[in-house]
Scaffold this motif. Structure first.
Motif, PDB file in Angstrom:
ATOM      1  N   PHE A  75       0.753  -1.190   0.101  1.00 24.98           N
ATOM      2  CA  PHE A  75      -0.113  -0.107  -0.063  1.00 24.98           C
ATOM      3  C   PHE A  75       0.976   1.323  -0.232  1.00 24.98           C
ATOM      4  N   ARG A  76       1.728   1.088   0.919  1.00 27.55           N
ATOM      5  CA  ARG A  76       2.794   2.571   1.043  1.00 27.55           C
ATOM      6  C   ARG A  76       3.541   2.467  -0.492  1.00 27.55           C
ATOM      7  N   PHE A  77       3.813   1.449  -1.222  1.00 29.98           N
ATOM      8  CA  PHE A  77       4.526   1.698  -2.406  1.00 29.98           C
ATOM      9  C   PHE A  77       3.738   2.269  -3.515  1.00 29.98           C
ATOM     10  N   PHE A  78       2.414   1.693  -3.497  1.00 33.06           N
ATOM     11  CA  PHE A  78       1.403   2.402  -4.682  1.00 33.06           C
ATOM     12  C   PHE A  78       0.912   3.763  -4.185  1.00 33.06           C
ATOM     13  N   ASP A  79       0.901   4.051  -2.902  1.00 31.59           N
ATOM     14  CA  ASP A  79       0.498   5.246  -2.545  1.00 31.59           C
ATOM     15  C   ASP A  79       1.826   6.370  -2.695  1.00 31.59           C
ATOM     16  N   THR A  80       2.817   5.958  -2.513  1.00 36.94           N
ATOM     17  CA  THR A  80       3.939   6.793  -2.581  1.00 36.94           C
ATOM     18  C   THR A  80       4.391   7.376  -3.990  1.00 36.94           C
ATOM     19  N   PHE A  81       4.520   6.068  -4.440  1.00 39.35           N
ATOM     20  CA  PHE A  81       5.266   6.096  -6.076  1.00 39.35           C
ATOM     21  C   PHE A  81       4.009   6.295  -7.219  1.00 39.35           C
ATOM     22  N   LYS A  82       2.877   6.039  -6.852  1.00 38.32           N
ATOM     23  CA  LYS A  82       1.799   6.451  -7.722  1.00 38.32           C
ATOM     24  C   LYS A  82       1.949   5.722  -9.234  1.00 38.32           C
ATOM     25  N   PRO A  83       2.346   4.410  -9.436  1.00 38.40           N
ATOM     26  CA  PRO A  83       2.408   4.099 -10.602  1.00 38.40           C
ATOM     27  C   PRO A  83       1.101   3.744 -11.468  1.00 38.40           C
TER      28      PRO A  83
END
Length: 178
Positions: A127-135
């Protein structure tokens, strides 16, 4: 990531999130994650961590159906709180607004539980990956739905809803193929 300042007719500068600002309106208290968004370092991380802790606490007292009801009621509340708080801060999507992370990570946890610590940690990190980097879709939603007015809060929530969906999708593939 830079914050977009809202156009305000009297060109007032953006307001900084403070404890006083947080307690000046109920929407601010909700939007700033009951203080977790006031962190100067990684407020989104702190808000998601707060969501995880709060969810684990809810599990001790509430049945999954009741938690689902709380999440369902929290979505329009978060939309309202994000809209009001962003407008009052004069910033389109302030990093200190973390109720979007909280509600969306609750959705993830509600659907993956009862997962052990490794599964919960994987959900948190994804979740943090998707929220932070917004691919991909998260970047599209981040650009598409941010707006002044009633859609403002939805724009703040939209990319996190997609981050929750993508997190759940990856976890489902992982579980299926593991």
């Amino acid at each position: 990531m830079s914050e977009t300042v809202l156009a305000v007719p009297d060109t007032l500068p953006p307001r900084l999130p403070t404890v006083g600002f947080m307690f000046s309106h109920p929407a601010h208290l909700v939007a700033l994650g009951f203080g977790s968004g006031l962190s100067r370092v990684a407020p989104g991380f702190c808000g998601t961590l707060w969501a995880w802790i709060a969810f684990l606490a809810m599990q001790h007292w509430l049945a999954p159906a009741r938690i689902g009801e709380i999440i369902l009621l929290s979505l329009p509340l978060a939309w309202w709180a994000c809209t009001v708080t962003a407008r009052n801060m004069r910033v389109m999507d302030p990093q200190s607004i973390v109720c979007d992370e909280i509600v969306c990570f609750w959705i993830v946890l509600w659907l993956v539980m009862p997962a052990g610590w490794p599964g919960q940690l994987a959900a948190f990190l994804l979740f943090r990956f998707f929220d932070t980097f917004k691919p991909g879709p998260m970047a599209w939603a981040d650009r598409r739905f941010k707006d002044v007015g009633w859609r403002g809060g939805f724009g703040i929530l939209a990319d996190d809803l997609l981050a929750a969906f993508c997190t759940l999708l990856v976890l489902a593939f992982w579980r299926h193929f593991a």
